[in-house]
Design a protein around this motif. Structure first.
Motif, PDB file in Angstrom:
ATOM      1  N   LYS A 243       0.701  -1.215   0.014  1.00  0.00           N
ATOM      2  CA  LYS A 243      -0.001   0.095   0.114  1.00  0.00           C
ATOM      3  C   LYS A 243       1.177   1.415  -0.031  1.00  0.00           C
ATOM      4  CE  LYS A 243      -4.200  -1.653   1.980  1.00  0.00           C
ATOM      5  NZ  LYS A 243      -5.104  -1.864   3.004  1.00  0.00           N
TER       6      LYS A 243
ATOM      7  N   ASP B 138       1.325   1.874  -3.520  1.00  0.00           N
ATOM      8  CA  ASP B 138      -0.072   2.390  -4.030  1.00  0.00           C
ATOM      9  C   ASP B 138      -0.256   3.907  -3.757  1.00  0.00           C
ATOM     10  OD1 ASP B 138      -0.727  -0.238  -4.503  1.00  0.00           O
ATOM     11  OD2 ASP B 138      -2.006  -0.650  -3.107  1.00  0.00           O
TER      12      ASP B 138
ATOM     13  N   TYR C 113      -1.007  -4.082 -10.780  1.00  0.00           N
ATOM     14  CA  TYR C 113      -0.800  -2.768 -11.474  1.00  0.00           C
ATOM     15  C   TYR C 113      -1.130  -2.477 -13.129  1.00  0.00           C
ATOM     16  CZ  TYR C 113       1.163  -1.765  -7.057  1.00  0.00           C
ATOM     17  OH  TYR C 113       1.452  -1.410  -5.825  1.00  0.00           O
TER      18      TYR C 113
ATOM     19  N   ARG D 216      -2.708   0.695 -14.097  1.00  0.00           N
ATOM     20  CA  ARG D 216      -2.331   1.969 -13.621  1.00  0.00           C
ATOM     21  C   ARG D 216      -1.413   2.650 -14.740  1.00  0.00           C
ATOM     22  NH1 ARG D 216      -3.121   2.643  -7.811  1.00  0.00           N
ATOM     23  NH2 ARG D 216      -2.217   4.881  -8.491  1.00  0.00           N
TER      24      ARG D 216
END
Length: 536
Positions: A119, A122, A182, A185
């Motif tokens: 995280k 992230d 990901y 992303r």
């Protein structure tokens, strides 16, 4: 440099160029967030006895107890880079970061991921999206280690990634899992599969390296066809000869560049492989040098349209990177304890490490603006005279007579270049102690005669008035120069140069508008020797 700095959609390889989701050519100017998820001894200013991340963990656990040591590392990972860092990186003109990862911070050998640590990635990606900065994920410490040195946190001082198939499978699993997480992303610029793999003393693993690359790529492409694949050269990311073909239609070759002459010959082979395989180049690490070297080296990369990423953003007590972490009181005691010279108490160790946790925050660092100015050739900064632009004869420079001196530097251009101190060495030592400027016994000067000219890049983020001086000398009694801004404004008039080395003011309070500019030095009469220009 060609191409936009804009962040917009997935990065793709298109021939030798990088393009964004809108099909615009992209030039990456980036910075490495080293020392975050894989601390290194030299950036902590600690001895080799604390040289690897896992050794630091062991020593801190022995000193503090496991619970407090774990708390330290959790705070460190959550604090080292924050939104304020990413915001400042963007403000300085960067459009990308490289994020070095130690696999075991995020995944154990049972293939279980630490969601709290993931995280943090992230969150970093969220900040990158907010400020418009591509993030390249870099596996700096692979299972078993890809180098066998302190930079990969390897356990056995050997590149066991290539000696044990279990480590290969762990690496493949790690990358496939990240790619699955990901894949959508767009702010991730690419996957940098292995940092600086296979030093030359382990060259028996060159073929194995290519095999590992292929396995990782295959696994990534099973879940993610969007992201750029970035493959590093072997031998500290310098030996391109392992690449004889493309291993993916969307890939980049990465090399690193430290402590070498700023000369076409030292990028020629990379330029050749770029054209041969028809794919982009990325210089993923360079730094740890003087401001003068930065000004010339990063200018050369941009002249040859090679995207780049500076190393690093932060380290302890440093003058040659942007953020200098203040040294906690009693810091040397940690290293002396690790060497066995003293016995440090738990309370004192805790106090020292708690101060470090405060000092690593961006707002508590000392900021070296001059480093950024040198990287971006941005006023105020110093221009070393020999580091003119390299777009070719008639575009960036012109020498009436080609000269071959004993100094083996920029001979292709015929530059008349010599050591200021008069020594007859072939090259300066570019690995000199990192300070603001090259020491005088390693500095070069250029000699120009009437009719010669050279161009330099000078940038400004806002309109400003500058003073311009030079460390310069006339070789003839009638030496006259002119300095032109964008071949439009004569900044100096016809400046008569005095004899003997001296600092001569050439212009004062001249307007330098915001933007990218060329500063052209023309010798109108006689012969001059130029060491550097100072723009203040």
């Amino acid at each position: 440099m060609t191409g936009t700095l804009n962040v917009n959609g997935f990065l793709k390889a298109k021939g030798t160029k990088l393009v964004n989701g809108a099909g615009e050519e992209v030039f990456l100017r980036g910075i490495n967030l080293g020392n975050w998820f894989l601390p290194e001894a030299y950036m902590w200013k600690v001895p080799h006895s604390l040289g690897k991340h896992h050794i630091m963990e062991k020593v801190f656990s022995e000193l503090l107890g496991e619970e407090k040591a774990n708390k330290f590392w959790e705070t460190y990972f959550n604090t080292y880079t924050m939104e304020s860092d990413i915001k400042k990186i963007k403000e300085e003109g960067f459009n990308s970061i490289r994020l070095p990862l130690n696999y075991r911070v995020f995944m154990n050998n049972d293939r279980v991921f630490d969601e709290n640590h993931i995280k943090i990635i992230d969150r970093t990606l969220d900040w990158c999206e907010k400020y418009g900065i591509y993030c390249i994920l870099d596996l700096h410490g692979a299972p078993g280690g890809q180098t066998g040195t302190n930079i990969d946190d390897s356990l056995n001082n050997y590149p066991d990634l290539f000696a044990d198939n279990e480590n290969v499978e762990l690496t493949v699993f790690f990358w496939k899992s990240l790619a699955e997480r990901y894949k959508d992303r767009t702010i991730i610029g690419g996957y940098d599969l292995l940092n600086e793999p296979v030093p030359k003393e382990h060259k028996q693993y060159h073929d194995k390296l290519i095999d590992v690359y292929k396995k990782i790529i295959k696994a990534i492409r099973e879940v993610d066809n969007n992201h750029l694949i970035i493959l590093e050269c072997s031998n500290w990311a310098t030996d391109f000869r392992i690449f004889t073909e493309k291993h993916d239609d969307n890939m980049v070759i990465q090399f690193h560049k430290y402590w070498c002459p700023i000369d076409y010959r030292f990028v020629r082979d990379y330029l050749n492989i770029r054209e041969t395989l028809n794919l982009p180049l990325w210089m993923g690490e360079s730094g740890e040098n003087t401001l003068d070297w930065y000004q010339g080296s990063f200018q050369m990369l941009e002249d040859y349209n090679i995207s780049w990423c500076f190393w690093p953003w932060k380290k302890l007590a440093a003058k040659n990177n942007p953020c200098s972490i203040k040294v906690p009181e009693g810091w040397d005691k940690l290293g002396n304890h690790a060497k066995g010279d003293i016995q440090l108490s738990a309370d004192e160790a805790e106090s020292i490490l708690n101060e470090l946790l405060e000092n690593i925050k961006f707002e508590n660092c000392e900021y070296n603006q001059e480093v950024l100015n040198a990287l971006f050739r941005r006023a105020p900064f110093r221009i070393q005279a020999e580091y003119y632009q390299l777009h070719g004869v008639g575009q960036s420079y012109y020498f009436r007579d080609k000269v071959a001196t004993n100094v083996n530097f920029r001979r292709e251009e015929g530059l008349n270049v010599k050591f200021i101190c008069g020594k007859d060495d072939e090259l300066p030592q570019f690995d000199s102690d990192p300070s603001n400027h090259m020491p005088e016994n390693e500095r070069l000067y250029i000699s120009l005669q009437a009719g010669d000219w050279v161009k330099y890049e000078v940038n400004a983020t806002e309109d400003q008035f500058i003073d311009l001086s030079a460390h310069i000398a006339a070789e003839t009694m009638d030496a006259v120069i002119e300095l032109w801004l964008n071949s439009e404004v004569n900044l100096t008039g016809s400046a008569v140069i005095e004899n003997g080395w001296h600092i001569q003011t050439l212009t004062e309070k001249a307007l330098l508008p915001a933007g990218i500019h060329e500063l052209k030095l023309i010798v109108r009469n006689g012969i001059v020797k130029v060491d550097y220009f100072d723009i203040k």
